[in-house]
Design a protein around this motif. Sequence first.
Motif, PDB file in Angstrom:
ATOM      1  N   ASN A   2       0.812  -1.075  -0.026  1.00 33.46           N
ATOM      2  CA  ASN A   2      -0.012   0.015  -0.088  1.00 33.46           C
ATOM      3  C   ASN A   2       0.739   1.298  -0.073  1.00 33.46           C
ATOM      4  O   ASN A   2       1.941   1.550   0.881  1.00 33.46           O
ATOM      5  N   VAL A   3       0.604   1.979  -0.846  1.00 38.92           N
ATOM      6  CA  VAL A   3       1.637   3.324  -1.348  1.00 38.92           C
ATOM      7  C   VAL A   3       0.630   4.659  -1.052  1.00 38.92           C
ATOM      8  O   VAL A   3      -0.501   4.742  -1.490  1.00 38.92           O
ATOM      9  N   ILE A   4       1.478   5.535  -0.481  1.00 42.26           N
ATOM     10  CA  ILE A   4       0.911   7.086  -0.317  1.00 42.26           C
ATOM     11  C   ILE A   4       1.713   7.745  -1.335  1.00 42.26           C
ATOM     12  O   ILE A   4       2.969   7.815  -1.162  1.00 42.26           O
ATOM     13  N   ALA A   5       1.231   8.596  -2.124  1.00 37.15           N
ATOM     14  CA  ALA A   5       1.804   9.382  -3.121  1.00 37.15           C
ATOM     15  C   ALA A   5       1.457  10.786  -2.852  1.00 37.15           C
ATOM     16  O   ALA A   5       0.363  10.977  -2.760  1.00 37.15           O
ATOM     17  N   CYS A   6       2.321  11.432  -2.540  1.00 36.18           N
ATOM     18  CA  CYS A   6       2.025  12.872  -2.181  1.00 36.18           C
ATOM     19  C   CYS A   6       2.186  13.930  -3.433  1.00 36.18           C
ATOM     20  O   CYS A   6       3.111  13.653  -4.458  1.00 36.18           O
ATOM     21  N   TYR A   7       1.240  14.954  -3.628  1.00 33.52           N
ATOM     22  CA  TYR A   7       1.226  15.754  -4.725  1.00 33.52           C
ATOM     23  C   TYR A   7       1.095  17.123  -4.395  1.00 33.52           C
ATOM     24  O   TYR A   7       0.418  17.307  -3.336  1.00 33.52           O
ATOM     25  N   GLY A  44       3.775   5.025  -7.648  1.00 30.40           N
ATOM     26  CA  GLY A  44       3.034   4.295  -6.782  1.00 30.40           C
ATOM     27  C   GLY A  44       2.147   3.206  -7.501  1.00 30.40           C
ATOM     28  O   GLY A  44       1.705   2.307  -7.047  1.00 30.40           O
ATOM     29  N   ALA A  45       1.306   3.766  -8.626  1.00 25.94           N
ATOM     30  CA  ALA A  45       0.194   2.873  -9.191  1.00 25.94           C
ATOM     31  C   ALA A  45       0.935   1.580  -9.586  1.00 25.94           C
ATOM     32  O   ALA A  45       0.151   0.621  -9.558  1.00 25.94           O
ATOM     33  N   GLN A  46       1.957   1.850 -10.285  1.00 33.75           N
ATOM     34  CA  GLN A  46       2.897   0.536 -10.761  1.00 33.75           C
ATOM     35  C   GLN A  46       3.169  -0.370  -9.687  1.00 33.75           C
ATOM     36  O   GLN A  46       2.925  -1.746  -9.771  1.00 33.75           O
ATOM     37  N   LEU A  47       3.575   0.056  -8.673  1.00 33.15           N
ATOM     38  CA  LEU A  47       3.993  -0.957  -7.339  1.00 33.15           C
ATOM     39  C   LEU A  47       2.643  -1.573  -6.865  1.00 33.15           C
ATOM     40  O   LEU A  47       2.809  -2.600  -6.491  1.00 33.15           O
ATOM     41  N   ALA A  48       1.712  -0.533  -6.721  1.00 35.48           N
ATOM     42  CA  ALA A  48       0.367  -1.272  -5.932  1.00 35.48           C
ATOM     43  C   ALA A  48      -0.289  -2.269  -6.910  1.00 35.48           C
ATOM     44  O   ALA A  48      -0.739  -3.552  -6.347  1.00 35.48           O
ATOM     45  N   ASP A 113       2.736   1.330   3.543  1.00 38.96           N
ATOM     46  CA  ASP A 113       3.969   0.609   3.619  1.00 38.96           C
ATOM     47  C   ASP A 113       5.024   1.474   3.128  1.00 38.96           C
ATOM     48  O   ASP A 113       6.227   1.608   3.297  1.00 38.96           O
ATOM     49  N   LEU A 114       4.742   2.416   2.183  1.00 39.57           N
ATOM     50  CA  LEU A 114       5.710   3.378   1.313  1.00 39.57           C
ATOM     51  C   LEU A 114       4.886   4.729   1.242  1.00 39.57           C
ATOM     52  O   LEU A 114       3.953   4.871   0.609  1.00 39.57           O
ATOM     53  N   VAL A 115       5.724   5.699   1.468  1.00 42.19           N
ATOM     54  CA  VAL A 115       5.374   7.125   1.005  1.00 42.19           C
ATOM     55  C   VAL A 115       6.313   7.454  -0.366  1.00 42.19           C
ATOM     56  O   VAL A 115       7.646   7.463  -0.036  1.00 42.19           O
ATOM     57  N   SER A 146      15.753   6.569  -9.239  1.00 36.70           N
ATOM     58  CA  SER A 146      15.291   6.232 -10.661  1.00 36.70           C
ATOM     59  C   SER A 146      14.630   5.220 -10.889  1.00 36.70           C
ATOM     60  O   SER A 146      14.221   4.687 -12.011  1.00 36.70           O
ATOM     61  N   LYS A 147      14.598   3.946 -10.059  1.00 31.76           N
ATOM     62  CA  LYS A 147      13.964   2.606 -10.240  1.00 31.76           C
ATOM     63  C   LYS A 147      13.652   2.074  -8.779  1.00 31.76           C
ATOM     64  O   LYS A 147      14.456   2.369  -7.652  1.00 31.76           O
ATOM     65  N   ILE A 148      12.617   1.335  -8.845  1.00 28.75           N
ATOM     66  CA  ILE A 148      12.138   0.809  -7.427  1.00 28.75           C
ATOM     67  C   ILE A 148      11.605  -0.634  -7.865  1.00 28.75           C
ATOM     68  O   ILE A 148      10.758  -0.864  -8.745  1.00 28.75           O
ATOM     69  N   THR A 149      12.101  -1.696  -7.385  1.00 29.29           N
ATOM     70  CA  THR A 149      11.738  -3.025  -7.437  1.00 29.29           C
ATOM     71  C   THR A 149      11.445  -3.858  -6.342  1.00 29.29           C
ATOM     72  O   THR A 149      12.346  -3.433  -4.982  1.00 29.29           O
ATOM     73  N   GLU A 150      10.353  -4.203  -5.984  1.00 29.35           N
ATOM     74  CA  GLU A 150       9.979  -4.891  -4.736  1.00 29.35           C
ATOM     75  C   GLU A 150      10.891  -6.243  -4.657  1.00 29.35           C
ATOM     76  O   GLU A 150      11.062  -7.087  -5.521  1.00 29.35           O
ATOM     77  N   ALA A 151      11.228  -6.434  -3.291  1.00 33.22           N
ATOM     78  CA  ALA A 151      11.910  -7.480  -3.011  1.00 33.22           C
ATOM     79  C   ALA A 151      11.173  -8.297  -2.005  1.00 33.22           C
ATOM     80  O   ALA A 151      10.207  -7.766  -1.343  1.00 33.22           O
ATOM     81  N   GLU A 152      11.933  -9.654  -1.565  1.00 33.17           N
ATOM     82  CA  GLU A 152      11.411 -10.342  -0.599  1.00 33.17           C
ATOM     83  C   GLU A 152      11.606  -9.758   1.100  1.00 33.17           C
ATOM     84  O   GLU A 152      12.474  -9.192   0.993  1.00 33.17           O
TER      85      GLU A 152
END
Length: 255
Positions: A2-7, A44-48, A113-115, A146-152
């Motif tokens: 679950n991600v919060i993106a600030c704008y 955030g949308a891609q991660l979620a 989980d992430l901002v 510049s890049k985010i990848t989900e890990a275990e």
Amino acid sequence: MNVIACYKIVPDEQDIVVNGDKTLSLDKAALKVGQYDLNAVEAGAQLAEASGGKLMVLTAGGEEAENSKMKKSILSRGPQENYVYSSPDMAGADASMTAKVLCEAVKKIEGWDLVLCGEGSSDLYSQQVGIQLGERLGLPTLNGVSKITEAEGGKLIVERSLEDEVEIIEVSLPAVLSVTSDINVTRVPTMKEILAAGKKPTTVWKDGETAVPAPSMETLSILAPEETERRCVVVEGDDGDKIAQFCQLIKAELQ
């Protein structure tokens, strides 16, 4: 995840008028979501979406924060929920004020989980809000991502592009990350997504529900830079004479 993106809602720079005394007029400027913040929302949308989680968005500002058109604009880009803190005291807020208010607002939201933040706002571009927000939340904080990848194991692998190398870092969640504008290409909402955005929930907090701190800086004036006349000389062709002419022109300008 679950991600919060600030704008942030900002005036469209194309509509800003420079007055004769170099001051700026925003009277006719339309509102828009900051371009750098859209990269955070897309990340955030891609991660979620990849993790089956939820994307929430959060903003703080003056009366523009409750603009219905802006709510629909941001909710059509993937978020399921929108959170807004609106106060006249937030009009023209500096990075410190914004980070403090966002910190209190984030604490009111459950289950994240992430901002994510953009690398800077489209108007002030101080590049300080994400860093200060992470510090106030007491969480691992990185900018220039510049890049985010989900890990275990509840962790992320993030990349930061430095001058001559790419830095790869493992980050434990929860965390606060500020992403660069080259992390993705932001999506263009379809008409169906725009219509559906009007049905998504928005939670609005008003004065008194979150304390607004005093500004840490005083803005004395904002002036446009002096205009500089620029020359444009075109040398057409790629033979030896044209190259020599091109080099001569550069030499003359450097003397």
